[in-house]
Design an enzyme around this catalytic site. Structure first.
Site, PDB file in Angstrom:
ATOM      1  N   PRO A   1       0.644   2.875  -4.063  1.00  0.00           N
ATOM      2  CA  PRO A   1       0.665   1.539  -4.660  1.00  0.00           C
ATOM      3  C   PRO A   1      -0.103   0.543  -3.574  1.00  0.00           C
ATOM      4  O   PRO A   1       0.329  -0.550  -3.611  1.00  0.00           O
ATOM      5  CB  PRO A   1       2.251   1.305  -4.519  1.00  0.00           C
ATOM      6  CG  PRO A   1       2.629   1.927  -3.332  1.00  0.00           C
ATOM      7  CD  PRO A   1       1.631   3.215  -3.109  1.00  0.00           C
ATOM      8  N   ASP A   2      -1.056   0.952  -2.882  1.00  0.00           N
ATOM      9  CA  ASP A   2      -1.609  -0.110  -1.775  1.00  0.00           C
ATOM     10  C   ASP A   2      -2.054  -1.302  -2.367  1.00  0.00           C
ATOM     11  O   ASP A   2      -2.004  -2.588  -2.105  1.00  0.00           O
ATOM     12  CB  ASP A   2      -2.727   0.677  -0.982  1.00  0.00           C
ATOM     13  CG  ASP A   2      -2.178   1.759  -0.259  1.00  0.00           C
ATOM     14  OD1 ASP A   2      -1.826   2.831  -0.995  1.00  0.00           O
ATOM     15  OD2 ASP A   2      -2.235   1.824   0.708  1.00  0.00           O
TER      16      ASP A   2
END
Length: 845
Positions: free
Chosen positions: A603-604
């Protein structure tokens, strides 16, 4: 428009989103729900609850309902929410940060909803009005923000005219959400989540090589788009605070998904060594060896051995096998290309349990995580310690911690809208800045972020005009500076760090610490994404930072949060996905263990949007209170937030011992092969109206048995065969055009490299060409965060080389003399690009 599939239906009476109220509203025939702690009796989850030496007691952050409204950074912000479907998350993000979000619905709205809608509307208040009522107009004259769109059946209040509202309230920020934007020929096209996945370039990277592409699970693309929408909305509100003028944001869900899930022309993970998704082969990338999942005695684990020191730890843990002693194995490319390394690790892991491997990996400094199921992931000691699901609630209790307090859904009893006093339009407009004025101009940001989430958080602020200084070290460079060919900088890094400057500083040296604290005294924002405790160990704990600069806004992002037994773990995105159950869910239904998430950086990018949103919210509060604050984001909790509805459904099923009723999708719905090699198109029929458009194309218009949903479900195989035959003679692009002309949501599977030539992105002017002095060829990046009435496009400042601006920053921020700067450079405290002393390793003092 985006079609929300109903998962579990229930009746409700009130709209107070406390855990107790949610339990009261759920009507599943008096299901008995045992406490989550008792689920440890399930043998499959028993190891999750085993205490280890790495578990430590913590003081959990108070839940959302315990947070005083005045401490929430967006307290006092007035939001009218006319949105529907998965994009209801936009208003929920604002409500969690303290905004008074009123969900306004027509009185004729049904009193039944699904768990997905409950998840998206937590923390909001509800108001039902007659469609012809003038009360909504009165609310909009007092509102700061209006969110509208995202609904499949048109605007719920068609009499409301945005332009007229803006005339009456020129300070309002109006967010219009649609599938493909409100302007241009594509504005009439319609989408579902699979269509967005196909056109965003994500579908082409999801799945195993040689297999049919695999749709990302559970509305993932839409969840990421919602975070982008929330960020740009608050950015426009910050601009309004500076200028006194609101504006219209034409937000396309497709644009938001491309930007916030895993942008193919943005920054890539460190394992890619600077290679962007746009440069990958056309087939699903074979990246399983980058973050390998390895079977063990009772399950599987994933490892992310990227840095040389991590490989040395792995090598020593394995007993220093001679076959891998060659120093070339320090290079990540050599390890990824070795046909023998992963099998050797698998043999070493084979007789050990997943929990044993996880504990040993922590001792040896090897990044490793168990591959957990979604059920097991929800009940880990980490989530229990952080009270992510308080009082056995179905949903996560907030997404962000502000000043150590969890920003979960607030409880309010105030009548919607009735306490909104002065018209927003009465706010003075005399302070309006000149045309092209950047909303964050004059803001000073120290960016200690690394890899993807660190790069993106600072880049979002820099693109909006902030002066962002990347604090780094030539001796310990950011992992995303790696390049596969030894070039000084890659297009990937250039995209993720544009508009920043670089100050190379040894923070372990006493003089370096002193310089950094002086910089803190001049800064507005500090960004970091280290393991919790890293800044403290350097001497920059929160107390010291606040004492140095009480107005400082700091934003921290970490894998598992700032507290809990897992807080100090190394947390690359693939490990976070494994530990939260996402890796298990992202696999082919007919092939357990066919994990397919290794090519997606998540989920960066979306966590960076949450971090930037939190920074803006704290800056809004600082304008109100003159004090700074801290925001903490756990990437694991971003994932739990995105999959809240699906996890809640599984939890209810486990507690009840029965399967809740689910609404099956209509037919056809899925990914289908087209003419050509590995060419695919998503086709999604939402109901009778879509079928009436599709049936003539398939030669099935005369089939009366297929005119109802029940009939189509009964004849699924026949319909899909007819569709497959029709598609086999067409390219994905031609099939998509024909189906969209008939009103049917469809999308060709685009490779990332194909996206710039797709007419939609050309019409939206989505990409722009940039150049960098150290990169021979031009490269593409996203042009802007949103199509907006007033927000100017980002500048085109090139990403910095290490220490490129060290001297300039010290002069400008601290007014240091040339002699003082030379002394710091000669001592190796400051590294200046091209200076001989800057090649020396820091002192380590």
């Amino acid at each position: 428009m985006i079609h929300a599939v109903l998962i579990i239906r229930f009746s409700y009476e009130v709209w107070s989103w406390t855990e107790a109220a949610r339990r009261q509203m759920i009507d599943l025939q008096a299901i008995t729900m045992p406490r989550r702690q008792d689920m440890s009796a399930n043998p499959a989850a028993a190891d999750i609850h085993t205490k280890t030496e790495f578990d430590r007691p913590v003081d959990p952050a108070p839940s959302g309902n315990e947070v005083p409204a005045t401490l929430r950074p967006l307290s006092g912000l007035r939001v009218v929410d006319l949105s529907r479907g998965p994009m209801g998350a936009v208003g929920r993000y604002l409500a969690g940060l303290g905004a008074d979000v009123v969900l306004v619905e027509p009185e004729t709205t049904t009193t039944q909803e699904d768990l997905a809608q409950v998840a998206q509307h937590r923390g909001k208040r509800r108001l039902r009005l007659d469609a012809s009522s003038r009360s909504l107009e009165a609310m909009l004259r007092k509102a700061d923000i209006c969110i509208e769109g995202g609904c499949a059946d048109g605007h719920p209040f068609p009499a409301i005219n945005r332009i007229e509202v803006q005339k009456a309230n020129p300070a309002i920020v109006w967010l219009s959400i649609s599938d493909f934007g409100r302007t241009g020929r594509f504005s009439r096209w319609q989408a579902t989540e699979p269509v967005i996945a196909a056109l965003s370039g994500e579908l082409s990277r999801s799945g195993l090589p040689g297999r049919k592409p695999l749709a990302p699970p559970d509305n993932l693309t839409l969840s990421c788009a919602a975070a982008q929408a929330a960020f740009v909305t608050v950015l426009a509100y910050v601009d309004r605070l500076q200028s006194g003028r609101g504006q219209w944001l034409d937000f396309s869900i497709l644009d938001g998904a491309v930007q916030a899930l895993d942008p193919g022309f943005g920054i890539s993970g460190s394992a890619a060594a600077g290679t962007r998704a746009a440069d990958l082969p056309r087939d699903r990338p074979a990246t399983q060896n980058h973050y390998p999942i390895i079977p063990c005695a009772d399950g599987s684990v994933r490892i992310c051995v990227l840095a040389p020191r991590q490989w040395k730890s792995m090598f020593a843990w394995m007993g220093s096998p001679a076959e891998f002693a060659d120093p070339r194995f320090d290079l990540v490319q050599v390890r990824f290309g070795s046909p023998d390394l992963v099998p050797a690790i698998a043999r070493f892991f084979g007789d050990k349990t997943a929990l044993e491997l996880e504990e040993a990996a922590q001792r040896h400094g090897v990044p490793l995580a168990r591959v957990l199921s979604a059920d097991a992931a929800m009940s880990t000691p980490q989530n229990q310690a952080r009270r992510l699901f308080p009082d056995d609630g179905l949903f996560p209790d907030g997404l962000v911690e502000i000043d150590g307090l969890r920003m979960g859904p607030a409880t309010t009893t105030a009548a919607p809208g009735l306490h909104w006093a002065a018209d927003a339009g009465a706010i003075a407009t005399a302070t309006a800045g000149p045309a092209g004025f950047m909303p964050l101009a004059g803001l000073r940001v120290l960016d200690m972020g690394v890899i993807v989430v660190g790069a993106e958080t600072g880049r979002l602020l820099a693109d909006a005009g902030a002066e962002v200084i990347k604090i780094e070290s030539a001796a310990f460079p950011d992992g995303s500076r790696q390049t596969h060919d030894g070039s000084p900088i890659s297009p990937s890094f250039a995209a993720g760090h544009r508009n920043k400057q670089s100050l190379a500083l040894d923070l372990r040296h006493p003089d370096g610490k002193a310089v950094f604290l002086r910089l803190i005294g001049e800064a507005d924002v500090l960004l970091s994404n280290f393991k919790p405790g890293t800044l403290d160990a350097l001497g920059f704990d929160r107390v010291t930072l606040e004492r140095t600069n009480p107005r400082l806004v700091s934003v921290e992002s970490s894998a598992f949060g700032s507290s809990g037994p897992w807080s100090r773990r190394m947390g690359y995105g693939p490990l976070v996905r494994a530990a939260t159950g996402l890796t298990s869910a992202w696999s082919y239904a007919d092939e357990p263990g066919s994990y397919s998430d290794s090519s997606t950086v998540y989920p960066d990018h979306v966590a960076a949007r949450i971090g930037a949103l939190s920074a803006l919210a704290l800056l809004v509060r600082r304008d109100r209170t003159s004090r700074g604050g801290n925001a903490s984001i756990a990437q694991a909790e971003v994932i739990f937030d995105h999959f809240a509805a699906a996890n809640a459904a599984r939890t209810m099923e486990a507690r009840s011992g029965s399967t809740p009723s689910r609404t099956e999708r209509d037919v056809p719905w899925g990914i289908f092969a087209c003419a050509g090699d590995d060419e695919w198109c998503t086709v999604t029929s939402r109901g009778d109206a879509d079928w009436r458009g599709l049936a003539p194309l398939l030669g099935l218009a005369h089939e009366t048995a297929l005119r109802t949903r029940e009939g189509r479900l009964a004849h699924r195989s026949r319909i899909e065969q007819a569709l497959a035959g029709w598609l086999s003679a067409r390219t994905p692009a031609s099939a998509m055009e024909t189906l969209q002309d008939a009103g049917i949501p469809a999308g060709a599977m685009l490779r990332v490299a194909d996206m710039p030539e797709f007419a939609y992105f050309k019409e939206r002017d989505f990409f722009r060409t940039e150049r960098h002095p150290a990169i021979p060829a031009a490269f593409l990046v996203e042009a802007r965060p949103v199509l907006a009435q007033r927000l100017p496009d980002p500048p085109a400042g090139p990403a910095p080389l290490v220490g490129e601006h060290s001297v300039e920053v010290l002069r400008r921020w601290l007014a240091l003399s040339p002699a003082e700067i030379d002394a710091l450079v000669d001592a190796g405290v400051v590294q200046q690009l091209g200076h001989p002393a800057s090649t020396r390793r820091p002192s380590g003092k």
